[in-house]
Design an enzyme around this catalytic site. Structure first.
Site, mmCIF file in Angstrom:
data_model
loop_
_atom_site.group_PDB
_atom_site.id
_atom_site.type_symbol
_atom_site.label_atom_id
_atom_site.label_comp_id
_atom_site.label_asym_id
_atom_site.label_seq_id
_atom_site.Cartn_x
_atom_site.Cartn_y
_atom_site.Cartn_z
ATOM 1 N N LYS A 42 0.712 -1.514 0.119
ATOM 2 C CA LYS A 42 0.178 0.096 0.134
ATOM 3 C C LYS A 42 0.813 1.414 0.224
ATOM 4 O O LYS A 42 2.035 0.898 0.262
ATOM 5 C CB LYS A 42 -0.661 -0.381 0.955
ATOM 6 C CG LYS A 42 -0.409 0.058 2.652
ATOM 7 C CD LYS A 42 -1.246 -0.773 3.953
ATOM 8 C CE LYS A 42 -0.332 -0.321 4.828
ATOM 9 N NZ LYS A 42 -1.005 -1.035 5.936
ATOM 10 N N ARG A 139 -10.873 -0.325 14.626
ATOM 11 C CA ARG A 139 -10.891 0.424 12.540
ATOM 12 C C ARG A 139 -11.580 0.024 12.127
ATOM 13 O O ARG A 139 -13.261 0.784 12.007
ATOM 14 C CB ARG A 139 -9.582 0.056 12.313
ATOM 15 C CG ARG A 139 -9.212 0.995 11.085
ATOM 16 C CD ARG A 139 -7.325 1.285 11.141
ATOM 17 N NE ARG A 139 -7.158 -0.184 10.662
ATOM 18 C CZ ARG A 139 -5.787 0.099 9.952
ATOM 19 N NH1 ARG A 139 -4.874 0.450 10.714
ATOM 20 N NH2 ARG A 139 -4.899 -1.218 9.683
ATOM 21 N N HIS A 169 -6.280 -7.299 12.486
ATOM 22 C CA HIS A 169 -5.524 -6.798 12.498
ATOM 23 C C HIS A 169 -4.632 -6.239 14.218
ATOM 24 O O HIS A 169 -5.878 -5.820 14.856
ATOM 25 C CB HIS A 169 -5.319 -5.509 12.468
ATOM 26 C CG HIS A 169 -4.335 -4.989 11.640
ATOM 27 N ND1 HIS A 169 -3.248 -5.387 11.006
ATOM 28 C CD2 HIS A 169 -3.553 -3.322 11.607
ATOM 29 C CE1 HIS A 169 -1.884 -4.734 10.769
ATOM 30 N NE2 HIS A 169 -2.362 -3.169 11.474
ATOM 31 N N ARG A 222 1.149 -11.262 6.452
ATOM 32 C CA ARG A 222 0.717 -10.087 6.300
ATOM 33 C C ARG A 222 2.415 -8.806 6.396
ATOM 34 O O ARG A 222 2.245 -8.390 7.589
ATOM 35 C CB ARG A 222 0.054 -8.989 6.256
ATOM 36 C CG ARG A 222 -1.646 -9.787 5.635
ATOM 37 C CD ARG A 222 -2.433 -8.655 6.233
ATOM 38 N NE ARG A 222 -2.654 -8.082 7.433
ATOM 39 C CZ ARG A 222 -3.803 -8.399 8.696
ATOM 40 N NH1 ARG A 222 -4.159 -9.901 8.615
ATOM 41 N NH2 ARG A 222 -3.792 -8.121 9.236
ATOM 42 N N TYR A 268 14.890 31.688 4.473
ATOM 43 C CA TYR A 268 14.345 32.244 5.137
ATOM 44 C C TYR A 268 14.027 33.008 6.754
ATOM 45 O O TYR A 268 13.991 32.128 7.481
ATOM 46 C CB TYR A 268 12.527 31.606 4.531
ATOM 47 C CG TYR A 268 12.445 32.003 3.481
ATOM 48 C CD1 TYR A 268 11.426 32.383 2.984
ATOM 49 C CD2 TYR A 268 12.157 30.720 2.853
ATOM 50 C CE1 TYR A 268 11.202 33.065 1.838
ATOM 51 C CE2 TYR A 268 11.906 30.183 1.388
ATOM 52 C CZ TYR A 268 11.319 31.939 0.701
ATOM 53 O OH TYR A 268 11.378 31.856 -0.552
ATOM 54 N N CYS A 314 13.675 24.946 2.592
ATOM 55 C CA CYS A 314 12.816 25.782 1.903
ATOM 56 C C CYS A 314 12.168 24.248 1.118
ATOM 57 O O CYS A 314 11.650 23.810 1.296
ATOM 58 C CB CYS A 314 13.240 26.323 0.646
ATOM 59 S SG CYS A 314 14.839 28.052 1.466
ATOM 60 N N MET A 315 10.950 24.884 0.170
ATOM 61 C CA MET A 315 9.922 24.463 -0.422
ATOM 62 C C MET A 315 10.497 23.225 -1.242
ATOM 63 O O MET A 315 10.824 21.854 -1.550
ATOM 64 C CB MET A 315 8.628 25.041 -1.405
ATOM 65 C CG MET A 315 8.144 23.629 -1.812
ATOM 66 S SD MET A 315 6.962 24.889 -2.800
ATOM 67 C CE MET A 315 5.670 25.887 -2.243
ATOM 68 N N ASP A 316 11.720 24.172 -1.993
ATOM 69 C CA ASP A 316 12.772 22.724 -2.924
ATOM 70 C C ASP A 316 14.368 22.715 -2.944
ATOM 71 O O ASP A 316 14.573 22.479 -3.750
ATOM 72 C CB ASP A 316 12.274 23.481 -4.032
ATOM 73 C CG ASP A 316 10.959 24.171 -4.601
ATOM 74 O OD1 ASP A 316 10.076 23.745 -4.767
ATOM 75 O OD2 ASP A 316 10.682 25.615 -4.676
HETATM 76 C C1 LIG Z 1 -0.293 -1.274 7.228
HETATM 77 C C2 LIG Z 1 -1.026 -3.243 6.817
HETATM 78 C C3 LIG Z 1 -0.518 -4.012 6.972
HETATM 79 C C4 LIG Z 1 1.558 -3.876 7.542
HETATM 80 O O1 LIG Z 1 2.135 -3.710 8.629
HETATM 81 P P1 LIG Z 1 3.301 -3.690 9.132
HETATM 82 O O2 LIG Z 1 3.759 -3.541 10.025
HETATM 83 O O3 LIG Z 1 4.170 -2.898 8.142
HETATM 84 O O4 LIG Z 1 4.095 -5.296 8.900
HETATM 85 C C5 LIG Z 1 -0.713 -5.668 7.895
HETATM 86 N N1 LIG Z 1 -2.066 -6.090 7.701
HETATM 87 C C6 LIG Z 1 -3.673 -4.199 7.917
HETATM 88 C C7 LIG Z 1 -4.861 -4.664 7.997
HETATM 89 C C8 LIG Z 1 -2.572 -2.643 7.003
HETATM 90 O O5 LIG Z 1 -3.511 -2.114 7.629
#
Ligand SMILES: *Cc1c(COP(=O)(O)O)cnc(C)c1O
Length: 386
Positions: A42, A139, A169, A222, A268, A314-316
């Site tokens: 992601k 969540r 999770h 995951r 700045y 700065c920005m850049d």
């Molecule tokens: C982002 C996410 C992960 C990955 O978590 P890490 O700590 O980066 O391994 C796993 N499961 C869900 C639902 C997530 O949102």
């Protein structure tokens, strides 16, 4: 390199794909053979580049990819990724048809979502789902037995839909105190017993849990942050089961070098004042690249030596204090290694009062990414030229 691979600015991020592979191999060796790795890519693979990391992860043994939003999954499909992809977050019920067309697996976490989604799914279309259970993260996810059983029946009644997976999770898997993790794990097991037929894929572990808790592996984990070689938390660092290899580094070059006299000022607000004769360098990176203003005072590496950023960012662009006059084009490393000296993502996170996850994510897509594998540049991606 192809024309589109070029960029015309002396600031870039480098992603070492060998290190990504090594991190995946490290976890693979830790896990029983029958536990699959879902590579979490992601947010453009936490800023590392979604397609390059996906390909590397799949080559290294991951069998599934996960993203947060449907758009991210579609972007991977567009770039030629054919592996299964799970959308972990909320999708809109009216978008199930497009998910189906691109064989993207969605997360279901409400029965009313499913009821509406099914009205948007064509007669001939099929849809794979994983159901998210809320065991304490608070969540998204189902919390209630009745609702889960209704959902299971709803899915069973419709031949177009397959409930392929179930997951939860953990909120505290990266903390040394395991009490809350234990509560969530126990709750997950209880909730799994509510199914008539358990889905094929059961997954609960993020990176932290997959490194620490064998029992939470079920048949898939995951893997996010650890794939990129970053520790899930600072407190976990001393007990990591294998060394992580940081894959992300950030570099620039001196585009201007000048001598300041005592009393002359920088940037700045004119907040920085030379205390004596000083050599000052300018590098073309700023807060629009994710190198945020809070990093004023942070050190960078020049010829393996730490030197501070002086004056406001700065920005850049921003300015650094040099040890002596240095040639234009001298490489400046903001994250990464020079001659054995290292500035880690964790150091930048600490400096900005945040976590390593946030740092690689916020290096903006104005910064081109160079991919290295077996010591060679294998890909260059410049989002603004795309
Ligand atoms: C982002 C996410 C992960 C990955 O978590 P890490 O700590 O980066 O391994 C796993 N499961 C869900 C639902 C997530 O949102």
């Amino acid at each position: 390199m192809e024309e589109q691979g070029f960029f015309y600015r002396d600031t870039w991020a480098e992603i070492d794909l060998d290190r990504v592979s090594a991190n995946i191999t490290g976890l693979k060796e830790l896990l029983p053979n029958d536990v699959e790795i879902i590579a979490v890519v992601k947010a453009n693979a936490y800023g590392h580049g979604d397609v390059q990391i996906s390909n590397t992860a799949l080559m290294a043994g991951a069998t599934y990819l996960a993203v947060a939003f449907l758009d991210e999954a579609l972007s991977l499909r567009k770039k030629g990724i054919t592996a299964p992809i799970l959308v972990l977050g909320a999708s809109r019920p009216q978008d199930v048809s497009i998910a189906s067309n691109h064989e993207v697996t969605l997360t279901v976490y409400r029965t009313d979502w499913l009821t509406e989604a099914l009205t948007h799914l064509g007669k001939e279309q099929t849809l794979k789902l994983h159901v998210k259970l809320d065991t304490g993260m608070g969540r998204i996810g189902i919390r209630d037995k009745q609702e889960l059983q209704t959902l299971e029946q709803q899915i069973n009644k419709d031949v177009r839909v397959e409930l392929e997976g179930v997951f939860t999770h953990f909120a505290t898997a990266d903390e040394l105190n395991t009490d809350y993790y234990q509560q969530q794990f126990t709750r997950f097991q209880e909730m799994l017993s509510w199914f008539n037929n358990r889905p094929k894929l059961i997954h609960s572990s993020n990176s932290a849990a997959s490194l620490r808790f064998k029992e939470a592996g079920f048949n898939a984990v995951r893997m996010g942050i650890v794939m990129y070689g970053l520790t899930p938390s600072i407190e976990m660092e001393p007990e990591l089961p294998f060394p992580l290899q940081e894959s992300f580094s950030l570099h620039s070059r001196l585009v201007h070098v000048k001598k300041l006299q005592k009393g002359e000022k920088i940037s700045y607000g004119a907040t920085y004042e030379a205390q004596a004769e000083e050599w000052i360098g300018t590098i073309p990176i700023g807060y629009a690249d994710g190198w945020i203003r809070k990093l004023q005072g942070q050190e960078v590496l020049v010829n393996g030596i730490r030197v501070p950023i002086v004056g406001r960012i700065c920005m850049d662009q921003c300015m650094i204090k040099l040890p002596c006059e240095l040639p234009l084009g001298t490489k400046v490393t903001l994250i990464g290694e020079q001659n054995g000296e290292v500035i880690s993502v964790n150091e930048i996170a600490e400096r900005t009062d945040t976590i390593n996850y946030e740092i690689t994510c916020i290096i903006s897509n104005r910064v081109p990414r160079i991919y290295k594998q077996h010591g060679k540049i294998v890909d260059v991606y410049n989002a603004i030229a795309d």
